[in-house]
Design a protein around this motif. Structure first.
Motif: not given
Length: 80
Positions: A2-5, A29
């Motif tokens: 994910s973008k967060n990861d 997030s």
């Protein structure tokens, strides 16, 4: 991934060009709310936990000590 990861991995690599926008995206997030203080002061708050910083200016690149603080705070909270 994910973008967060990807942002977490990027933060942990302690880049010299991590931006305030990336910081805001990452903290939101995790549920943090941005609270504007006086001048360039800003606080990100989630429940009783607060992360206090100064917005970088004139550019938007975060300072090394700010990245270190952010990593420490998020690690202590078990978020990264």
């Amino acid at each position: 991934m994910s973008k967060n990861d990807k942002l977490i991995i990027r933060l942990l690599s302690q880049p010299k060009d991590f931006t305030y926008s990336e910081l805001r995206t990452l903290l939101s997030s995790f549920g943090y709310k941005e609270i504007q203080g006086a001048g360039s002061r800003v606080c990100f708050a989630k429940n009783s936990h607060k992360i206090k910083l100064h917005k970088p200016h004139p550019d938007s690149i975060m300072k090394g000590y700010q990245i270190d603080l952010l990593i420490e705070e998020l690690t202590n909270k078990g978020l990264i």
